[in-house]
Structure formats: structure tokens, C-alpha cells
Design an enzyme around this catalytic site. Sequence first.
Site, PDB file in Angstrom:
ATOM      1  N   SER A 282       1.363   6.700   2.372  1.00  0.00           N
ATOM      2  CA  SER A 282       2.081   7.698   3.180  1.00  0.00           C
ATOM      3  C   SER A 282       3.301   8.250   2.461  1.00  0.00           C
ATOM      4  O   SER A 282       3.960   7.561   1.693  1.00  0.00           O
ATOM      5  CB  SER A 282       2.555   7.055   4.493  1.00  0.00           C
ATOM      6  OG  SER A 282       1.483   6.450   5.154  1.00  0.00           O
TER       7      SER A 282
ATOM      8  N   SER B 176       4.978  -1.002   3.784  1.00  0.00           N
ATOM      9  CA  SER B 176       5.231  -2.348   4.335  1.00  0.00           C
ATOM     10  C   SER B 176       5.283  -3.378   3.215  1.00  0.00           C
ATOM     11  O   SER B 176       4.393  -3.416   2.357  1.00  0.00           O
ATOM     12  CB  SER B 176       4.107  -2.767   5.290  1.00  0.00           C
ATOM     13  OG  SER B 176       3.994  -1.865   6.341  1.00  0.00           O
TER      14      SER B 176
ATOM     15  N   GLN C 255       0.848  -1.196   0.000  1.00  0.00           N
ATOM     16  CA  GLN C 255       0.000   0.000   0.000  1.00  0.00           C
ATOM     17  C   GLN C 255       0.886   1.250   0.000  1.00  0.00           C
ATOM     18  O   GLN C 255       1.595   1.499   0.984  1.00  0.00           O
ATOM     19  CB  GLN C 255      -0.868  -0.016   1.268  1.00  0.00           C
ATOM     20  CG  GLN C 255      -1.714   1.217   1.469  1.00  0.00           C
ATOM     21  CD  GLN C 255      -2.324   1.257   2.881  1.00  0.00           C
ATOM     22  OE1 GLN C 255      -1.809   0.613   3.794  1.00  0.00           O
ATOM     23  NE2 GLN C 255      -3.384   2.007   3.045  1.00  0.00           N
ATOM     24  N   GLY C 256       0.850   2.022  -1.081  1.00  0.00           N
ATOM     25  CA  GLY C 256       1.692   3.215  -1.180  1.00  0.00           C
ATOM     26  C   GLY C 256       0.890   4.488  -0.967  1.00  0.00           C
ATOM     27  O   GLY C 256       0.563   5.183  -1.941  1.00  0.00           O
TER      28      GLY C 256
ATOM     29  N   GLU D  91      -9.606  -0.602   6.417  1.00  0.00           N
ATOM     30  CA  GLU D  91      -8.325  -0.882   7.065  1.00  0.00           C
ATOM     31  C   GLU D  91      -8.479  -0.759   8.578  1.00  0.00           C
ATOM     32  O   GLU D  91      -7.944  -1.549   9.333  1.00  0.00           O
ATOM     33  CB  GLU D  91      -7.241   0.090   6.561  1.00  0.00           C
ATOM     34  CG  GLU D  91      -5.879  -0.177   7.209  1.00  0.00           C
ATOM     35  CD  GLU D  91      -4.756   0.740   6.714  1.00  0.00           C
ATOM     36  OE1 GLU D  91      -5.051   1.708   5.994  1.00  0.00           O
ATOM     37  OE2 GLU D  91      -3.601   0.474   7.067  1.00  0.00           O
TER      38      GLU D  91
ATOM     39  N   ASN E 265      -3.514   6.716  16.562  1.00  0.00           N
ATOM     40  CA  ASN E 265      -4.651   6.676  17.492  1.00  0.00           C
ATOM     41  C   ASN E 265      -5.093   8.058  17.954  1.00  0.00           C
ATOM     42  O   ASN E 265      -6.279   8.288  18.211  1.00  0.00           O
ATOM     43  CB  ASN E 265      -4.316   5.784  18.693  1.00  0.00           C
ATOM     44  CG  ASN E 265      -4.449   4.310  18.330  1.00  0.00           C
ATOM     45  OD1 ASN E 265      -4.569   3.957  17.149  1.00  0.00           O
ATOM     46  ND2 ASN E 265      -4.432   3.446  19.330  1.00  0.00           N
ATOM     47  N   GLU E 266      -4.147   8.997  18.032  1.00  0.00           N
ATOM     48  CA  GLU E 266      -4.539  10.359  18.441  1.00  0.00           C
ATOM     49  C   GLU E 266      -5.542  10.925  17.429  1.00  0.00           C
ATOM     50  O   GLU E 266      -6.517  11.581  17.797  1.00  0.00           O
ATOM     51  CB  GLU E 266      -3.305  11.291  18.492  1.00  0.00           C
ATOM     52  CG  GLU E 266      -2.310  10.989  19.597  1.00  0.00           C
ATOM     53  CD  GLU E 266      -1.349   9.863  19.250  1.00  0.00           C
ATOM     54  OE1 GLU E 266      -1.435   9.295  18.137  1.00  0.00           O
ATOM     55  OE2 GLU E 266      -0.515   9.525  20.118  1.00  0.00           O
TER      56      GLU E 266
END
Length: 396
Positions: free
Chosen positions: A130, A162, A127-128, A243, A382-383
Amino acid sequence: MTDLSRDPADERFRNEVRAFLEDNLPPEMARRNRQGYHASRSDTREWTRILHARGWSAPNWPVEHGGTGWTLAQQAIFDEECTAAGAPLLDIFGLSMVGPLIYTYGTDDLKARILPPFLRGEISWAQGFSEPNAGSDLGSLQTRAVLDGDDYVINGRKIWTSGAHEATMIFFLVRTGEGTRNGLTMLIVDARQPGIAIRPIDDIRKEHSLNEVILDDVRTPVANRIGEEGKGWGYAKALLENERAFAAEIPRNRNHLALLRRIARGTMRAGRPLIEDPVFAARIAEAEVEFMALEFLALRAMSDTDGSGPSFGSFLKVRGSELVQRLTQLQVEALGDHGAYLYSEQAHMAGQPQPAPGPEFAPGVWSEAMYRRASSIYGGANEIQRTLIAKQYLDL
Ligand SMILES: Cc1cc2nc3c(=O)[nH]c(=O)nc-3n(C[C@H](O)[C@H](O)[C@H](O)COP(=O)(O)OP(=O)(O)OC[C@H]3O[C@@H](n4cnc5c(N)ncnc54)[C@H](O)[C@@H]3O)c2cc1C
């Protein structure tokens, strides 16, 4: 609301899955996958091929796209039995992220070219999304694709991709116009072609799972675009919601709970198995209760097939990532002194025997616990998820 009462037909289905696993899951693969490491791509591909021969390689897809058409209860049973038997996890990038986008928004040609080989275990995805300056603020990404005849030409830089070094295809979110809402497009790219440089980034364990991907005049045909140009943000949001639902990490958390119990049964503390220690047993029980609550919430989210119910993605992401961290920490604690030894994942992936100062369940535990520190970052920090929850539910 899903009816989860036990149906005799489901129990017959469970027996069918069990018998299939007994006959078809290679014991050596099962042994490797019980050790808590990431499954290797080769195990995932091989297992996908075995499942495909039975028509089971896409447990969560509709029949018309090559899936099983199973009910949610059947999917949960399949997952439970696979976990108990030690089967490797399937390619979630393909099954839960890009695959559903392709069969929902892709052209017939794209579906015909991509879905069957994926179901046969011939495509591995990365998955590209970021970029160095676009993680939480994904909409500001700068990798640009420009039309040139029948191709897009892509230039830019992605990070934290990843498994890109083992992938055969990458799905990219790229810029084709201005702004976020109408300026982004989703493209599928052959990962092994001139112009793509994949550079390893060592993770916290000094292992290689992450990459920087540099695109220098990389070409991909217009026919590899998912849906319409400029509509990528909408598709990406659907994918990210999926996701995050996946980030509840139900199969992984189930695996970790099973491994935790196995470690606690096999570790002696003060003259008795650790699982008989009432304090430790209570901590396992507490984690198990949380897991069950999470599983029901995930089932509820998945049963909302027309999207009319509330969105639980952010809740699932926060709870699932915190649980995977808690379970892996408990495993390390349960291992005592042996929990401090970092066994190499690379050696494991290469099938090399590990020197074993500890019991057979020790390899992989500390490595996995370290890697999962990142579970509260990947899939959307998570923030940020807490901010989304506050906006969506508390009107803040
Ligand atoms: C192990 C791992 C695997 C990954 N795999 C992939 C992959 O396969 N493909 C892919 O595309 N990406 C992948 N990522 C990237 C991941 O999606 C991003 O790391 C994540 O979205 C956070 O972006 P960032 O790293 O740029 O951090 P930033 O966005 O810079 O955030 C840094 C910190 O600031 C906080 N922060 C930022 N903005 C706000 C705000 N508005 N309010 C409150 N706090 C804020 C964040 O919560 C975080 O703690 C992976 C990351 C990791 C760690």
C-alpha cells in the site's frame, strides 16, 4: 470436495502433536499467548526454531520446499492443538504470502538463499504494497524501481506496513513500467540498509504496529526479484487471494472462540458463570456455528490446489473479518467492567508485568478488539470485496 470424516491415522497424528506440544512449548510463551495480544516477533521466531527442529515450521508447504506435506486435515489438527496449547501464530507474511510465491516463481538461487533461513526462524517479513494514494486502487502505485547494473534502485513511499520496524526483509510491489498488467514487479529487499527510513504510525490504541516506509535510492540485487520483471501484478493477485483466504482468520478466530469461552466460564454474572446464561450461551453458539461454516469454506478453498474451482477469497475475507470483530466484541462484553481497561500491548511485548485490576484473562482483550476494527480494511477493504463478489457471482 474434501472428505473430513475422522480417520484413525488423523487421531494418532493429533496425539503426536499433543505430545510434542507438551514437551516443547515453553509454558511462559503459552501463558503470554493466551492473553489475546499479537504474538511478539521474538516468540514467533523462537517457536519457529522449535518447530523447525522437528521439521514442522511450514505446516502448509510441500515437502520439497521444506514443508511438512501434511494433508488439510492434518494442518487443521495441528492448528487446533497449537491454539489449545497457547502456541504463538507463525509468520503468515512468509508462510502464506511471499513464501509460496518464492517457491513457485523464484529462481533456484532465490529459493536456496531465502527459504531455509526463513524456515529456521531467522527471517521476519513485512509486506510493502500500500501507498498513500494506492490502497484499494493498488494498481496505481508509484514507488519506482530502475535497473542499474545488477541492482534495482528503488524510490518511493509505502504506508501501513505492519511490523516493518521488526522485519528483516520486506517484499515490495513496485513500478518498473507503465500500466498495471505489465508495469509492476515484485522485489525482496533487506529491511535494514541505508536509504530505508521506517517511521512509526500510532494505531487506534496508540500502539506501534504500523509504519510508513520511505525508500530513497534503496538498492536490491536483480537476483532478489520474484519471477519476471513486469509480471508482479499477476503474482500480487495470487498472493492477495491467499491473503484473503488467510483473512478468514481461522487460527485467530479459533483462538478467540476459545478465549471467549474461557472468559464466559470465569466471569460471574447474576450469581452464576456467564456461560450458563442462556442468552449469552446462545450468542456464543451462534458465533461458533459461523466459525465452523467458515472453516469448512476455507478448507474447501485450500483443497482446490489446481485453481479449477470457484474463488472464495472475497467471501472468506468478508466473513472472517466480521467474525473476528464479533468475537472480540463479545469478549469485551463478557468481561463487563474489566473490559473497559486498556492494558498496554507494548508492556506485554516487553515482558513487563501488567497491573491487573481484572482477572488473568483480561489483559489484551480490549486492545485486540480495538485493533481488529481494522480487519474489515486490511487485506482489501470489505466494500471492495463485496463489489468483487457482486461482479463474480451476481454478474452485476
Ligand atoms: C491495521 C492495518 C494493517 C495494514 N497492514 C498492511 C501491510 O502490512 N502491508 C500493506 O501493504 N498494506 C497494509 N494495510 C493497508 C490496507 O491494505 C489498505 O488500508 C486497504 O487496502 C485500503 O486502502 P486505503 O487505506 O488506501 O483506503 P482507500 O482505498 O482510500 O479506501 C477508503 C474507503 O473507501 C472505500 N472505497 C475505495 N474505493 C472504493 C470503491 N471502488 N468502491 C467502494 N468503496 C471504495 C473503501 O472501502 C474504504 O472504506 C494495512 C491497513 C491497516 C488498517
